[in-house]
Design a protein around this motif. Structure first.
Motif, mmCIF file in Angstrom:
data_model
loop_
_atom_site.group_PDB
_atom_site.id
_atom_site.type_symbol
_atom_site.label_atom_id
_atom_site.label_comp_id
_atom_site.label_asym_id
_atom_site.label_seq_id
_atom_site.Cartn_x
_atom_site.Cartn_y
_atom_site.Cartn_z
ATOM 1 N N PRO A 148 0.952 -1.216 -0.025
ATOM 2 C CA PRO A 148 -0.053 0.025 -0.078
ATOM 3 C C PRO A 148 0.718 1.439 -0.088
ATOM 4 C CG PRO A 148 -0.134 -0.951 2.191
ATOM 5 C CD PRO A 148 0.666 -2.082 1.376
ATOM 6 N N LEU A 149 1.872 1.164 0.141
ATOM 7 C CA LEU A 149 2.844 2.306 -0.004
ATOM 8 C C LEU A 149 3.345 2.817 -1.311
ATOM 9 C CD1 LEU A 149 5.234 2.099 3.304
ATOM 10 C CD2 LEU A 149 3.235 3.251 2.989
ATOM 11 N N MET A 150 3.057 2.012 -2.479
ATOM 12 C CA MET A 150 3.329 2.174 -3.741
ATOM 13 C C MET A 150 2.657 3.509 -4.163
ATOM 14 S SD MET A 150 5.825 0.298 -4.925
ATOM 15 C CE MET A 150 5.554 0.383 -6.590
ATOM 16 N N TRP A 151 2.875 4.682 -3.935
ATOM 17 C CA TRP A 151 1.992 5.672 -4.133
ATOM 18 C C TRP A 151 2.217 6.061 -5.673
ATOM 19 C CZ3 TRP A 151 -1.450 9.114 -2.700
ATOM 20 C CH2 TRP A 151 -1.455 10.113 -3.345
ATOM 21 N N VAL A 152 3.158 5.504 -6.336
ATOM 22 C CA VAL A 152 3.674 5.669 -7.670
ATOM 23 C C VAL A 152 2.375 5.171 -8.654
ATOM 24 C CG1 VAL A 152 5.748 6.489 -7.934
ATOM 25 C CG2 VAL A 152 5.229 4.112 -7.685
ATOM 26 N N ALA A 153 2.064 3.837 -8.005
ATOM 27 C CA ALA A 153 1.164 3.098 -8.643
ATOM 28 C C ALA A 153 -0.338 3.703 -8.650
ATOM 29 C CB ALA A 153 0.977 1.544 -8.075
ATOM 30 N N PHE A 154 -0.569 4.396 -7.513
ATOM 31 C CA PHE A 154 -1.735 4.900 -7.090
ATOM 32 C C PHE A 154 -2.003 6.162 -8.236
ATOM 33 C CE2 PHE A 154 -4.774 8.139 -5.227
ATOM 34 C CZ PHE A 154 -5.860 7.167 -4.957
ATOM 35 N N GLU A 155 -0.752 6.988 -8.325
ATOM 36 C CA GLU A 155 -0.982 8.080 -9.179
ATOM 37 C C GLU A 155 -1.112 7.724 -10.702
ATOM 38 O OE1 GLU A 155 2.441 10.700 -8.406
ATOM 39 O OE2 GLU A 155 0.914 12.141 -7.542
ATOM 40 N N ALA A 156 -0.506 6.686 -11.139
ATOM 41 C CA ALA A 156 -0.669 6.104 -12.422
ATOM 42 C C ALA A 156 -2.087 5.472 -12.619
ATOM 43 C CB ALA A 156 0.313 4.827 -12.627
ATOM 44 N N LEU A 157 -2.764 4.930 -11.600
ATOM 45 C CA LEU A 157 -4.187 4.828 -11.760
ATOM 46 C C LEU A 157 -4.989 5.917 -11.903
ATOM 47 C CD1 LEU A 157 -4.539 2.133 -9.367
ATOM 48 C CD2 LEU A 157 -4.674 1.499 -11.498
ATOM 49 N N CYS A 158 -4.747 6.909 -11.335
ATOM 50 C CA CYS A 158 -5.495 8.375 -11.499
ATOM 51 C C CYS A 158 -5.100 9.077 -12.740
ATOM 52 C CB CYS A 158 -5.067 9.543 -10.283
ATOM 53 S SG CYS A 158 -5.436 8.818 -8.636
ATOM 54 N N ALA A 159 -3.849 8.701 -13.249
ATOM 55 C CA ALA A 159 -3.732 9.277 -14.618
ATOM 56 C C ALA A 159 -4.319 8.679 -15.711
ATOM 57 C CB ALA A 159 -1.916 9.181 -14.790
ATOM 58 N N MET A 160 -4.707 7.344 -15.520
ATOM 59 C CA MET A 160 -5.155 6.499 -16.475
ATOM 60 C C MET A 160 -6.729 6.688 -16.459
ATOM 61 S SD MET A 160 -2.893 3.046 -16.882
ATOM 62 C CE MET A 160 -2.495 2.670 -15.339
ATOM 63 N N GLY A 161 -7.224 7.464 -15.694
ATOM 64 C CA GLY A 161 -8.629 7.657 -15.226
ATOM 65 C C GLY A 161 -9.275 6.220 -14.714
ATOM 66 N N ALA A 162 -8.735 5.684 -13.789
ATOM 67 C CA ALA A 162 -9.295 4.257 -13.337
ATOM 68 C C ALA A 162 -10.062 4.444 -12.000
ATOM 69 C CB ALA A 162 -8.140 3.401 -12.813
ATOM 70 N N GLU A 163 -10.095 5.636 -11.587
ATOM 71 C CA GLU A 163 -10.887 6.027 -10.427
ATOM 72 C C GLU A 163 -10.645 5.141 -9.318
ATOM 73 O OE1 GLU A 163 -15.082 6.726 -11.192
ATOM 74 O OE2 GLU A 163 -14.344 8.144 -12.978
ATOM 75 N N PRO A 164 -9.596 5.246 -8.658
ATOM 76 C CA PRO A 164 -9.082 4.094 -7.481
ATOM 77 C C PRO A 164 -9.706 4.872 -6.130
ATOM 78 C CG PRO A 164 -7.190 5.546 -8.016
ATOM 79 C CD PRO A 164 -8.447 5.660 -9.059
ATOM 80 N N ASP A 165 -10.091 3.907 -5.326
ATOM 81 C CA ASP A 165 -10.667 4.183 -3.974
ATOM 82 C C ASP A 165 -9.396 4.122 -2.954
ATOM 83 O OD1 ASP A 165 -12.009 4.697 -1.488
ATOM 84 O OD2 ASP A 165 -13.120 2.856 -1.477
ATOM 85 N N ALA A 166 -9.004 5.450 -2.754
ATOM 86 C CA ALA A 166 -7.995 5.638 -1.686
ATOM 87 C C ALA A 166 -8.270 4.759 -0.283
ATOM 88 C CB ALA A 166 -7.592 7.143 -1.485
ATOM 89 N N ASN A 167 -9.187 4.859 0.361
ATOM 90 C CA ASN A 167 -9.651 4.089 1.356
ATOM 91 C C ASN A 167 -9.585 2.739 1.368
ATOM 92 O OD1 ASN A 167 -10.069 6.521 2.766
ATOM 93 N ND2 ASN A 167 -12.129 6.527 1.831
#
Length: 591
Positions: A148-167
């Motif tokens: 869960p500390l892979m912030w770069v993966a979360f940012e990549a999901l946001c950049a691709m329009g995946a709408e990830p749930d941070a919680n």
């Protein structure tokens, strides 16, 4: 120094002392000594990558990546060299697994993909570079599930329009440690007296042969032979009770720190995901819920400034981005937004100072040259601005915003072909960059290709549904096509989204005039005149409406205001004054 190893060299000279060239030289010597050693090759390739020499790392690893660590390093080198297919093969040699992708299942992939979460992230990047969005999203989600500390993966999901749930992602799962505390915070690899090396773990008879593979700097002194460690390495079997209690307390403190960090990441992730969807209100709410120690940081102030920038609240954006510079004077990322906001506010003095400071601080950052380009653009030096934006593009060919700004300058110079090319380059770099879709639509609108303009404006609106500017331009397109009802709907929505947007109300008035609703049009224009009292076109249009309503004295007053505000282009206004008492004729009078 017969106990020197590649791992120890890398740990000391790269990780601790940042002497990358020294580490590279020594690892090359050790790699020559330790023929066909995977370990020495691993650290040599790591040194090359640390120095930014991905081509050399790729060359030494190609055909020799026999371990998981070497396969991962080869994949990283391939990604840096824009060879995503080879990177995917290095991470997933099995063709069937590559075809299935994330659908193969976590268990099957974990048994093959090296480095767990980092390996999944690298696979996701390879899929992004080959435009396989669904597979890229799947791998990025697997990366976050593993760590869960892979912030770069979360940012990549946001950049691709995946709408990830941070919680969902930023929480500690039971039985799944985030980081091995002892692996990260334990004794240094270089402390041979504390950490048993593979050589010291062998039998004495085996150590004699193994020391031949360690670099000997020519010492012939018998005392230089390896001595047994002066201290017995501590293990869980010979630890005292007090040491075990202390270690347990340390682990608990660590878990507390990680839990706090994940809570912060959850709030930041919510803001980042909302900003990716241009949900400005939610993003602002998440950012303001942070504690002051996190709120007063460069990243958060940058995100806050971007929220206000996307909402076209340029004064608030400038305030937030100024705070970003105050708390992190060394931060370059975000200055391109600050310079564009200053451009909109026509603050030439501060923009000149910002561009000079940015270029002096880091002339190799594309953001610095975007600042310089915006400064020259405000001074109407469009050719010089284009050169600055092209320099930004040369420094980072993936920087979509630099392409878009360059396109705006070409458009301002009436070079529409080059402007279209720049906008299309921006979309190749980032197909979710709505500014480029808007730019293409604006050019088609100028060329009176209204159907094409509407298509591109709609694409931009799908990426940024809260944009008042985009609603306004779609309304203008419908008006040009004669769809007055649809035009009014879009223009009124634009005014609701941004009440201070005078352009939306001005265009609404134009549509109402076309529908012969002159009283409503005059009411809209009166509001526009309050926001822009020195805009000659507003008073000219108000004069025309007053003439239609047979209010000739008011019409004369507004025509006179327009003439005073725009004395250079006075022929049209004088003609309207001369024909004030004549009946209207069907003609297009555009000011």
């Amino acid at each position: 120094m017969s106990g020197l190893t590649s791992c120890a060299v890398y740990e000391k000279y790269c990780n601790r002392l940042f002497l990358n060239s020294n580490a590279t030289f020594l690892c090359e010597r050790l790699e020559a000594e330790e023929e066909k050693s995977a370990s020495s090759l691993q650290w040599l390739a790591s040194c090359y990558l640390r120095q930014g020499e991905a081509k050399r790392a790729y060359t030494v690893l190609e055909g020799r990546a026999s371990t998981d660590e070497l396969r991962y390093l080869l994949a990283i080198a391939c990604l840096k060299l824009e060879k995503p297919h080879e990177a995917e093969i290095a991470l997933l040699p099995d063709r069937n697994l590559r075809v299935l992708g994330p659908k193969a299942g976590t268990t099957a992939l974990l048994s093959v993909v090296p480095q767990g979460a980092a390996g999944f992230y690298a696979l996701g990047e390879a899929c992004r570079q080959t435009h396989r969005r669904e597979a890229a999203i799947g791998y990025m989600e697997l990366s976050l599930q593993q760590d869960p500390l892979m912030w770069v993966a979360f940012e990549a999901l946001c950049a691709m329009g995946a709408e990830p749930d941070a919680n969902t992602y930023f929480k500690i799962k039971q039985g799944h440690p985030v980081i091995d505390v002892h692996a990260v915070c334990g004794p240094s690899y270089f402390d041979a007296a504390q950490v048993p090396t593979p050589a010291t773990q062998r039998k004495p008879s085996e150590q004699v042969g193994s020391t031949r593979r360690l670099l000997d700097f020519g010492s012939t002194d018998a005392s230089s032979t390896q001595k047994p460690p002066s201290k017995i390495p501590r293990t869980h079997f010979n630890q005292t009770r007090e040491e075990k209690v202390q270690e347990s307390s340390s682990d608990n403190n660590y878990q507390g720190v990680v839990s706090t960090l994940l809570l912060v990441l959850s709030k930041l992730g919510t803001a980042r995901a909302a900003l990716a969807k241009n949900d400005i209100k939610r993003a602002l709410s998440s950012l303001h819920s942070l504690s002051p120690r996190h709120f007063e940081t460069g990243w958060v102030q940058h995100a806050l400034g971007r929220c206000h920038f996307e909402a076209a609240d340029y004064e608030a954006a400038v305030d937030a981005l100024r705070s970003m510079r105050r708390v992190e004077p060394h931060r370059i990322k975000g200055l391109e937004l600050l310079s564009t906001a200053l451009w909109h506010l026509k603050d030439e003095v501060e923009l000149c100072y910002l561009s000079r400071a940015a270029v002096d601080f880091d002339p190799r950052a594309p953001e610095s040259w975007c600042c310089a380009g915006n400064c020259l653009s405000l001074q109407k030096e469009h050719d010089a601005a284009v050169r600055c934006f092209q320099r930004a593009i040369a420094l980072d060919p993936t920087f979509a915003y630099a392409f878009t700004l360059c396109g705006h300058e070409y458009a301002a110079n009436d070079d529409l072909d080059h402007a279209l090319a720049m906008y299309r380059h921006a979309l190749r770099a980032d197909d979710r960059h709505y500014n480029a879709w808007y730019g293409i639509g604006a050019i088609h609108f100028r060329q009176e290709k209204f159907d094409l303009a509407e298509y591109h404006f709609q694409r931009a609106l799908s990426l940024n549904p809260q944009s008042s500017v985009l609603h306004c331009h779609i309304g203008m397109t419908h008006h040009a096509n004669g769809n007055f009802d649809q035009a009014l709907a879009y223009l009124r929505q634009a005014a609701e989204l941004e009440p201070k947007n005078p352009q939306a109300r001005f265009q609404t008035a134009n549509v109402l005039i076309s529908l012969d609703h002159c009283e409503e049009a005059l009411a809209e224009l009166s509001i526009v005149a309050d926001y822009a009292p020195r805009e000659a076109s507003v008073h000219f249009l108000m004069g025309k409406v007053c003439k239609k309503l047979d209010r000739l004295s008011e019409a004369m007053m507004h025509f006179t205001y327009a003439l005073d505000l725009q004395p250079k282009d006075n022929n049209l206004i004088k003609s309207a004054i001369d024909r004030l008492e004549e009946p209207d004729i069907d003609e297009e009078e555009k000011f």
